[in-house]
Design an enzyme around this catalytic site. Sequence first.
Site, mmCIF file in Angstrom:
data_model
loop_
_atom_site.group_PDB
_atom_site.id
_atom_site.type_symbol
_atom_site.label_atom_id
_atom_site.label_comp_id
_atom_site.label_asym_id
_atom_site.label_seq_id
_atom_site.Cartn_x
_atom_site.Cartn_y
_atom_site.Cartn_z
ATOM 1 C CE1 TYR A 192 -8.562 19.314 9.124
ATOM 2 C CE2 TYR A 192 -10.393 18.422 10.949
ATOM 3 C CZ TYR A 192 -10.067 19.858 10.424
ATOM 4 O OH TYR A 192 -10.381 21.161 9.627
ATOM 5 C CE LYS A 243 -11.907 22.149 3.445
ATOM 6 N NZ LYS A 243 -10.515 21.631 4.358
ATOM 7 C CG HIS A 256 -4.935 21.643 4.362
ATOM 8 N ND1 HIS A 256 -5.428 23.171 5.219
ATOM 9 C CD2 HIS A 256 -4.435 22.233 4.361
ATOM 10 C CE1 HIS A 256 -4.136 23.956 5.196
ATOM 11 N NE2 HIS A 256 -3.695 23.722 4.337
#
Length: 307
Positions: A244, A283, A252
């Site tokens: 993070y 991601k 997020h």
Amino acid sequence: MESSKTNIQQPFKVNVSRNNKAFIWDAETVHALRKDHRIVGSFVGSLPRYPLQNQFLGLPLSLMPEEVTLLLSKGIIVLVDDEKSHLVPTKSQIEEFEKNKSENENQQLQDYLRFIQEKRAKFRSLNKNKFKEKDAKETDNILDNDLNDSSSQQFRPESQDEHETSLIKAFAPTITIKTSSTSFEWYNDNDYCFNSLETARLAGLWIWPSTPKEEYKFKVYCDLWNRGYFLTSGIKFGGDYLLYPGDPFRYHSHFIATIFDINNEITPMDIITFGRLGTAVKKSYMLCSWDMNQDKAVYVCIEWAGF
């Protein structure tokens, strides 16, 4: 970074259980580690008022092995052997504990009876000008039945002593389970604190990392932590860590990090799997290794393009 406004000072105490799990039972310590040292951990305790749900958890905070070793090596925490710190209580200590427990229950009972009396008096005061005498007596009867949890039965007049006795029998004291043992006279952690990895290892309390794989995994973790990331377990996304850019309460995660031995081969199918997984959860998938020859971390990020 701005320091936390807490009443505790470093080094913070972390309790290690018999199965080599590290826990923090103090909320101020949890706050200080998160704010000042980017240590998140994971809550594993149930909330006192909602013990049957598992969506929102509370103390204690469980720390990853990497977090424990990092904090210990920097002198931020000391490890406490939780099992040995709980000594066998003496007979006098047990008697004193039972005495305090009994006094606490009696105090709760007196407060409960006082509350019932005040409630009855208030109820009568509010209704004395609204009902006739007959209706007021019926209202008292209904209230008595409600307080004795017997509203389904026909009301029977009873004396004040009988009424109080029934209330006492129905009373259930509130039991408070302490999250800290420091208030117990038979708890002493001063002789079982370890302020370095070496002393904790010699005592057999904490031996992580103990294998070459754990060694370079810890090196990669430290390198990522030194770069300013907040790191949590990445098991729910199929990786070792989630990275993070700031506190997970506000951001997020940007990366799923997985540790690989730099000498192992990665198949094309693995690359496709990692890329699809990272894209599915928005991601980047990061492959991490530690180059022992150059003593530095090596990172490769996989992400799909053209979608």
